[in-house]
Enzyme design. Sequence first.
Site, PDB file in Angstrom:
ATOM      1  N   LYS A  13       0.822  -1.221   0.000  1.00 47.84           N
ATOM      2  CA  LYS A  13       0.000   0.000   0.000  1.00 47.84           C
ATOM      3  C   LYS A  13       0.859   1.276   0.000  1.00 47.84           C
ATOM      4  O   LYS A  13       0.587   2.205  -0.760  1.00 47.84           O
ATOM      5  CB  LYS A  13      -0.881  -0.067   1.248  1.00 47.84           C
ATOM      6  CG  LYS A  13      -1.716   1.113   1.548  1.00 47.84           C
ATOM      7  CD  LYS A  13      -2.695   0.768   2.676  1.00 47.84           C
ATOM      8  CE  LYS A  13      -1.995   0.330   3.958  1.00 47.84           C
ATOM      9  NZ  LYS A  13      -1.587   1.455   4.790  1.00 47.84           N
ATOM     10  N   ARG A  85      -8.777   3.030   9.641  1.00 45.39           N
ATOM     11  CA  ARG A  85      -8.529   1.611   9.909  1.00 45.39           C
ATOM     12  C   ARG A  85      -9.745   0.916  10.501  1.00 45.39           C
ATOM     13  O   ARG A  85      -9.769  -0.302  10.619  1.00 45.39           O
ATOM     14  CB  ARG A  85      -7.367   1.451  10.901  1.00 45.39           C
ATOM     15  CG  ARG A  85      -6.006   1.675  10.296  1.00 45.39           C
ATOM     16  CD  ARG A  85      -4.943   1.555  11.372  1.00 45.39           C
ATOM     17  NE  ARG A  85      -3.682   2.126  10.937  1.00 45.39           N
ATOM     18  CZ  ARG A  85      -2.742   1.450  10.315  1.00 45.39           C
ATOM     19  NH1 ARG A  85      -2.897   0.173  10.042  1.00 45.39           N
ATOM     20  NH2 ARG A  85      -1.626   2.044   9.958  1.00 45.39           N
ATOM     21  N   ARG A 157      12.101  -9.714  12.863  1.00 45.96           N
ATOM     22  CA  ARG A 157      11.482  -8.822  13.844  1.00 45.96           C
ATOM     23  C   ARG A 157      10.347  -9.565  14.537  1.00 45.96           C
ATOM     24  O   ARG A 157       9.639 -10.354  13.902  1.00 45.96           O
ATOM     25  CB  ARG A 157      10.947  -7.570  13.154  1.00 45.96           C
ATOM     26  CG  ARG A 157      12.055  -6.663  12.664  1.00 45.96           C
ATOM     27  CD  ARG A 157      11.529  -5.312  12.309  1.00 45.96           C
ATOM     28  NE  ARG A 157      10.581  -5.388  11.215  1.00 45.96           N
ATOM     29  CZ  ARG A 157      10.460  -4.440  10.291  1.00 45.96           C
ATOM     30  NH1 ARG A 157      11.214  -3.365  10.333  1.00 45.96           N
ATOM     31  NH2 ARG A 157       9.573  -4.557   9.329  1.00 45.96           N
ATOM     32  N   ARG A 168      -2.721 -10.265  12.886  1.00 41.68           N
ATOM     33  CA  ARG A 168      -2.936  -8.953  12.271  1.00 41.68           C
ATOM     34  C   ARG A 168      -3.888  -9.044  11.083  1.00 41.68           C
ATOM     35  O   ARG A 168      -4.741  -8.181  10.884  1.00 41.68           O
ATOM     36  CB  ARG A 168      -1.601  -8.363  11.790  1.00 41.68           C
ATOM     37  CG  ARG A 168      -0.844  -7.584  12.854  1.00 41.68           C
ATOM     38  CD  ARG A 168      -0.011  -6.473  12.218  1.00 41.68           C
ATOM     39  NE  ARG A 168       0.922  -6.965  11.219  1.00 41.68           N
ATOM     40  CZ  ARG A 168       2.186  -7.273  11.471  1.00 41.68           C
ATOM     41  NH1 ARG A 168       2.662  -7.161  12.680  1.00 41.68           N
ATOM     42  NH2 ARG A 168       2.972  -7.692  10.494  1.00 41.68           N
TER      43      ARG A 168
END
Length: 213
Positions: A13, A85, A157, A168
């Site tokens: 995005k 969001r 990470r 997520r």
Amino acid sequence: MRLVILGASGAGKGTQAQALAKHFGMKHISTGDILREEVKKDSAICRAVKRLMDRGDLVPDELMLSILEGILVEEDNFILDGYPRTFSQALALNAICDRLGTPIDVAVSIEVPDDEVIQRITGRTVCSKCATMFHTIFLPPKVHGICDVCGATLTQRPDDTMDTVKHRLKLFHALTEPIIDFYRRQGILISRNGVGDAEEIAADLIKTLEEKS
Ligand SMILES: [Zn+2]
């Protein structure tokens, strides 16, 4: 043109937003960057934001909205990346735009299947010393697990593990699908498959937007 861009983390995005902003001369408003900018200023809002970010807390909707409204009052040609969001954020954004008399013209949704997002994100590794990014499939280091640049060890990470990414994505679908629907009902949604060459996807989007305006 006033545009919002939607897509999961890992869908590309941000890359598309940058390409569109560059082509159309639009301001790329990334809410992540805004917050980082805001904390550099010396204002009551900035101090509040900084306290929250330092604690690792999410910035509440109202605070984010007041920052956003301050920007949208001055900016009429933008691409909004990272907001809304949630459905309630989409409604709040609409209310601001109504008040300013500057409705959102287009919502672009970059769609990538979950499996692809998982592959893109869980394959990412980063150098523990110089922070150079690699990817086990798309950008492998010459020696497995070792940084090409400085020779230090590559690590993943904590945010990029399979469980985190799946979690997520689940949240993303639950929260974002109502937003996509919201813009679809207004007749301003453009959805695009985000799998493939990023430049080709951008070129196709630009063509669609040029035909529309
Ligand atoms: Zn390195």
